[in-house]
Design a protein around this motif. Structure first.
Motif, short mmCIF file in Angstrom:
data_model
loop_
_atom_site.label_atom_id
_atom_site.label_comp_id
_atom_site.label_asym_id
_atom_site.label_seq_id
_atom_site.Cartn_x
_atom_site.Cartn_y
_atom_site.Cartn_z
N ASP A 146 -5.67 -6.46 -6.96
CA ASP A 146 -6.67 -6.67 -8.07
C ASP A 146 -6.31 -7.57 -9.01
O ASP A 146 -6.75 -7.58 -10.12
N GLN A 149 -3.27 -1.53 -10.31
CA GLN A 149 -4.08 -2.43 -9.98
C GLN A 149 -4.61 -2.99 -11.50
O GLN A 149 -4.68 -2.26 -12.43
N TYR A 151 -8.20 5.85 0.73
CA TYR A 151 -7.03 6.34 0.06
C TYR A 151 -7.11 7.61 -0.74
O TYR A 151 -6.19 8.37 -0.81
N SER A 194 0.82 -1.39 0.00
CA SER A 194 -0.05 0.10 -0.08
C SER A 194 0.94 1.12 -0.08
O SER A 194 0.60 2.24 -0.62
N PHE A 253 -8.64 0.90 0.24
CA PHE A 253 -9.02 1.55 -0.91
C PHE A 253 -10.27 2.57 -0.65
O PHE A 253 -10.65 3.24 -1.50
#
Lengths: 322, 344
Positions: free
Chosen positions: A259, A170, B282, A147, B279
């Motif tokens: 993903d 992703q 962010y 991340s 997600f």
């Protein structure tokens, strides 16, 4: 040593069907049926009625049917849109195999490279800088590193240093998408292998024969190649199995983060995403668990075969016994 | 420093322990209070319709807000305690289980040793993350918001006991195998034969000879268990499974009867929970995951260094100069020369 390999082979044969059974049973117990309820429309003279036909068969009956179909090469269908499971899953399996292949390659290259670089030629011990690098690498979770990388790439784009994202963060369509997840998969196992290999090498460099080779005037590189590596290689290859298992173990998390639509992503969606068409499908959950277990054991088996093949003592012993 | 990893590890762990103990009383704000409309230097900050307060801007909120406008510093200071308690409880239960099972299998020798070996291979065939995830879903359902009509029902209600069982199902095997190997090594010793010869029974031998030799291993095993547990707790938190309940945050941006912003947010701060929903936040407040992640990594580094340092202390092949057991050892009393001389 060869008994160990035989035992692992036996485990592979026994455990994979058990995992398949367990996965199917788990999904069945959670969702309550093996096949989802079917909509049955009955027409009368003056109209029709809609009714749901529930699957009331016990688990073992359905599971036996599934096994029989699997023996004939039919994996079954997903009920929501009647796609064949084999046709649905093969893309996912190929994607995961690609990702894992790259990650394994990176693990081996990075791990063995770092393990050789960590030893300082002057003292024959692990250099203190590399010790801290190993500790950090073993402590930082992969998803946090991932991340952070995603945030850094997005930030660099946002403040205008680059016109576009340096690496796609992703997705799963191009080969470029594979770099970040493979790196994140490979880092922790690489550090694990490197720290184990480096401590083994360090141990080896304290031996008398290394001192003797040094005083004979052999170059450092020759000592490493001729004396140290052959002695250490079997143990390092044995630890490689555990390292590659770590990489497979974090597949779910990394594929969910980036993903990357492989079997790890599918497993995560099967367990948590109600809108996924595979949500708690007994056939798919069983297959996924069996595949995961098979890969994990096979990797370990491969590493022990390699370490046996490399080790001269083990090779002679197994020849004598066989 | 004689043992740098141990010193550094104990320092970092001690620092995190201090945060866990005194953090909540040092927190400047209420960790649950939402500042839905917060005005600073002519700008409005707040929950999802508005912008979030970034870190290092406001002097009273040095780390800014999280994505639904709660003070992040206070939340971080509150968050360490539950995580640490959870990890310590799980790690000690795993250690005790491993001690008991490993000790028993080691004590019964080679006949049952294969059992533990097979168990070890079986558990290595299923990643513990998947086992824990499976158990938590089995008992508590998925961590997503479930809608019933238009009312969101909160699904995440996993408690500490669910986590305990989920992480202990297969987690004890590792320390059990270490203990078993050590017991087997101790059983080779010759003084056990003499112990048998003077008529001690099995339990007396276990209590007097084997157990005391296991005790020095415990701190190292505990530290490595803590590392493993913290890592899995962090990963589960990232995937959305954490202790403590959550509530539904809702807000209106248009004049409509139903709220158009609905988020499931945790109420009680916990480190694993603050790593979750990466997600989801962010784009609005990426710093939440970064700061929470830094604390988590500090915790992990502390545990890793401590276990590495303790392993070095126990490793007799390394040159040793200082021993932690030396701190508690009584110094041998000096022979009293004057008295001896007197008797002579």
């Amino acid at each position: 040593m060869s008994r160990l390999i035989l035992r692992k082979l036996g485990l592979l044969i026994v455990l994979v069907p058990v995992l398949h059974l367990f996965g199917a049973w788990y999904a069945y117990k959670y969702i309550g049926y093996f096949n989802p309820p079917k909509l049955v429309i009955t027409t009368f003279e003056n109209g029709y009625s809609e009714d749901y036909e529930y699957d009331t068969q016990p688990f073992m009956t359905r599971y036996r049917e599934t096994l029989g179909a699997m023996a004939n090469g039919d994996l079954g269908r997903i009920d929501r849109d009647r796609t064949k499971i084999s046709a649905y899953m093969d893309d996912f399996v190929i994607r995961s195999a690609k990702l894992l292949g790259l990650a394994f390659l990176m693990t081996i290259v990075l791990g063995l490279g770092m393990c050789l670089l960590a030893i300082s030629p002057r003292t024959g011990r692990i250099s203190p800088g590399m010790v801290s690098v190993f500790t950090l690498g073993n402590a930082i979770p992969g998803f946090f590193l991932g991340s952070l990388l995603i945030l850094a790439l997005l930030y660099v784009k946002r403040i205008g240093w680059t016109n576009q994202l340096l690496l796609p963060v992703q997705g799963y369509s191009t080969a470029k998408h594979m770099i970040l997840p493979a790196l994140i998969l490979a880092l922790r196992p690489a550090f694990y292998i490197a720290s184990i290999g480096a401590s083994l090498l360090e141990n080896e460099f304290q031996q008398d024969y290394v001192r003797f080779a040094k005083s004979k005037g052999l170059r450092w590189r020759t000592i490493v190649r001729r004396h140290a590596i052959p002695n250490v290689a079997p143990a390092v290859f044995a630890s490689l199995g555990r390292g590659l298992q770590m990489a497979v173990g974090s597949l779910v998390l990394v594929e969910a983060l980036f993903d990357w639509r492989g079997i790890g992503w599918m497993l995560f969606n099967t367990l948590t995403n109600e809108k996924a068409i595979t949500f708690f499908n007994p056939l798919i959950l069983g297959l996924l668990l069996a595949m995961m277990g098979a890969v994990l054991i096979a990797v370990d088996l491969l590493a022990s075969v390699l370490s046996l093949w490399i080790n001269p003592i083990g090779r002679h012993a197994s020849v004598g016994r066989g | 420093m004689k043992n740098l990893p141990l010193t550094l590890g104990l320092l970092i762990t001690g620092f995190m322990l201090l945060i866990a103990i005194f953090g909540p009383s040092l927190a400047p704000h209420d960790p649950l209070a939402e500042n839905r409309s917060f005005r600073y230097e002519g700008k409005f900050y707040g929950g999802p319709p508005r912008e979030t307060l970034p870190p290092f801007v406001h002097p009273e909120h040095p780390l800014g807000f999280d994505d639904i406008s709660r003070d992040l510093l206070s939340r971080l200071l509150w968050a360490v305690r539950p995580t640490l308690i959870l990890c310590v409880i799980i790690a000690s239960v795993r250690l005790v289980l491993g001690m008991a099972i490993g000790g028993i299998t080691g004590f019964f020798g080679q006949r049952v040793a294969w059992l533990l070996d097979t168990l070890m291979s079986i558990t290595s065939a299923i990643p513990i993350l998947i086992i824990a995830l499976g158990y938590l879903i089995w008992t508590n359902g998925t961590a997503l918001v479930i809608y019933q009509g238009t009312t969101p029902m909160v699904a995440n209600k996993a408690g500490i006991s669910a986590f305990l069982i989920a992480l202990c199902l297969t987690g004890w095997v590792n320390s059990a195998s270490v203990i078993q190997g050590h017991v087997q090594k101790v059983l080779q010793a010759q003084y056990l034969e003499s112990a048998l010869a003077i008529g001690l029974n099995r339990w007396q031998i276990a209590y007097r000879y084997i157990l005391p030799q296991m005790l020095p291993l415990l701190p190292m095993l505990l530290a490595s268990e803590l590392t493993a547990v913290t890592l899995i707790v962090a990963e589960l938190g990232y995937l959305g499974y954490f202790i403590g309940g959550s509530y539904v945050y809702s807000d209106f941006t248009k004049d409509v009867p139903l709220p158009d912003i609905v988020k499931q947010k945790a109420s009680q701060p916990e480190l694993g929970q603050m790593l979750s929903d990466f997600f989801g936040q962010y784009s609005r407040s990426p710093w939440v995951s970064v700061f929470a992640g830094i604390l988590m990594v500090l915790l992990l580094i502390g545990f890793t260094l401590t276990s590495e340092g303790l392993r070095r202390q126990l490793d007799i092949t390394r040159p040793r100069r200082w021993n932690w057991r030396g701190l508690f050892q009584r110094k041998p009393s000096k022979p009293n020369k004057t008295k001896l001389n007197q008797t002579a």
